[in-house]
Design a protein around this motif. Structure first.
Motif, PDB file in Angstrom:
ATOM      1  N   PRO A 138       0.197  -1.246  -0.152  1.00 21.91           N
ATOM      2  CA  PRO A 138       0.173  -0.039   0.194  1.00 21.91           C
ATOM      3  C   PRO A 138       0.615   1.160   0.172  1.00 21.91           C
ATOM      4  O   PRO A 138       0.367   2.542  -0.912  1.00 21.91           O
ATOM      5  CB  PRO A 138      -0.900  -0.156   1.527  1.00 21.91           C
ATOM      6  N   GLN A 139       2.021   1.439   0.968  1.00 21.88           N
ATOM      7  CA  GLN A 139       2.888   2.798   0.995  1.00 21.88           C
ATOM      8  C   GLN A 139       3.654   2.711  -0.178  1.00 21.88           C
ATOM      9  O   GLN A 139       3.508   3.731  -0.784  1.00 21.88           O
ATOM     10  CB  GLN A 139       3.887   2.348   2.315  1.00 21.88           C
ATOM     11  N   LEU A 140       3.916   1.280  -1.102  1.00 23.12           N
ATOM     12  CA  LEU A 140       4.518   1.617  -2.134  1.00 23.12           C
ATOM     13  C   LEU A 140       3.447   2.782  -3.891  1.00 23.12           C
ATOM     14  O   LEU A 140       3.650   3.061  -4.278  1.00 23.12           O
ATOM     15  CB  LEU A 140       5.237   0.434  -3.169  1.00 23.12           C
ATOM     16  N   VAL A 191       6.523  -1.715 -11.893  1.00 24.53           N
ATOM     17  CA  VAL A 191       7.240  -2.297 -10.797  1.00 24.53           C
ATOM     18  C   VAL A 191       6.028  -2.605 -10.091  1.00 24.53           C
ATOM     19  O   VAL A 191       5.730  -3.480  -8.992  1.00 24.53           O
ATOM     20  CB  VAL A 191       8.408  -1.880 -10.288  1.00 24.53           C
ATOM     21  N   ILE A 192       5.840  -1.421  -9.450  1.00 25.57           N
ATOM     22  CA  ILE A 192       4.757  -1.224  -8.127  1.00 25.57           C
ATOM     23  C   ILE A 192       3.128  -2.076  -8.671  1.00 25.57           C
ATOM     24  O   ILE A 192       2.695  -2.411  -7.431  1.00 25.57           O
ATOM     25  CB  ILE A 192       4.591   0.161  -7.824  1.00 25.57           C
ATOM     26  N   ALA A 193       3.441  -1.824  -9.646  1.00 23.80           N
ATOM     27  CA  ALA A 193       1.623  -2.551  -9.845  1.00 23.80           C
ATOM     28  C   ALA A 193       1.960  -4.108  -9.593  1.00 23.80           C
ATOM     29  O   ALA A 193       0.783  -4.726  -9.284  1.00 23.80           O
ATOM     30  CB  ALA A 193       1.746  -2.393 -11.147  1.00 23.80           C
ATOM     31  N   VAL A 194       2.090  -4.707 -10.511  1.00 23.96           N
ATOM     32  CA  VAL A 194       3.351  -6.093  -9.837  1.00 23.96           C
ATOM     33  C   VAL A 194       3.150  -6.281  -8.473  1.00 23.96           C
ATOM     34  O   VAL A 194       2.683  -7.289  -8.215  1.00 23.96           O
ATOM     35  CB  VAL A 194       4.219  -6.526 -10.746  1.00 23.96           C
ATOM     36  N   ALA A 204       3.295   5.996  -3.412  1.00 24.01           N
ATOM     37  CA  ALA A 204       4.119   6.361  -3.459  1.00 24.01           C
ATOM     38  C   ALA A 204       4.060   6.825  -4.694  1.00 24.01           C
ATOM     39  O   ALA A 204       5.026   7.547  -5.294  1.00 24.01           O
ATOM     40  CB  ALA A 204       5.957   5.996  -2.822  1.00 24.01           C
ATOM     41  N   GLY A 205       4.574   5.480  -5.704  1.00 19.68           N
ATOM     42  CA  GLY A 205       4.277   6.060  -7.192  1.00 19.68           C
ATOM     43  C   GLY A 205       3.351   7.052  -7.787  1.00 19.68           C
ATOM     44  O   GLY A 205       3.802   7.102  -8.572  1.00 19.68           O
TER      45      GLY A 205
END
Length: 172
Positions: free
Chosen positions: A77-79, A120-123, A82-83
């Protein structure tokens, strides 16, 4: 068995490391060939910069290969936030290049493209969601909404190619 799992988390996969080194070396050789053609035998700034990126990439490889991947699940969730913040920052303070606003300048000619991190964050976020057995319909709708917002922000930059790759990634 526990010792084997701990060892696997500490030592990077040798074939993956070899592949990364070979691909990076090939890229550096290509940049060197171009630099020699353009500058007639002198090292170009592009070659030095690319070598620095390879070194940073190998350092990141070493660090992430020693990190427990389950930590990413708790940070998803934090990533994701941040994205999204990075994509919004591009729209507010991004640099214009080639008719698009996709990059954030870090000074000294270095830039960052937040949409690459968003892929990358989506993955990571999608995998964390799929791994959560307690997920309900509303959580799925919220996740798809966040993915939609991410895609819209990327299309606004405009970066249709990254948005398509992102959509295909989510679909897979």
């Amino acid at each position: 068995m526990t010792t084997l799992r701990m060892r696997a988390a500490i030592v990077p996969d040798p074939l993956l490391l070899l592949a990364a080194c070979l691909l990076s070396s090939g890229g550096l050789l290509i940049v060197r060939a171009i630099a020699l053609e353009e500058a007639r035998g002198t090292l170009s700034a592009d070659l030095v910069r690319q070598a620095a990126y390879v070194a940073l990439g190998l350092l990141a490889f070493g660090i992430t290969s020693r990190t427990d991947y389950r930590l990413l699940r708790t940070l998803a969730p934090q990533l994701l936030v941040a994205g999204l913040a990075g994509l919004l920052l591009v729209l507010v303070a991004g640099t214009h290049e080639y008719g698009a606003r996709r990059w954030i300048s870090l000074g000294s000619g270095m830039t960052v493209q937040p949409s690459e991190f968003a892929k990358v964050i989506a993955v990571i976020a999608g995998a964390a969601f799929a791994a959560d057995r307690a997920a309900n319909g509303r959580a799925a709708t919220a996740l798809l909404g966040l993915f939609g917002v991410t895609a819209v922000l990327i299309v606004i930059e405009p970066d249709l190619g990254t948005a398509i790759v992102l959509g295909l990634t989510w679909g897979a």
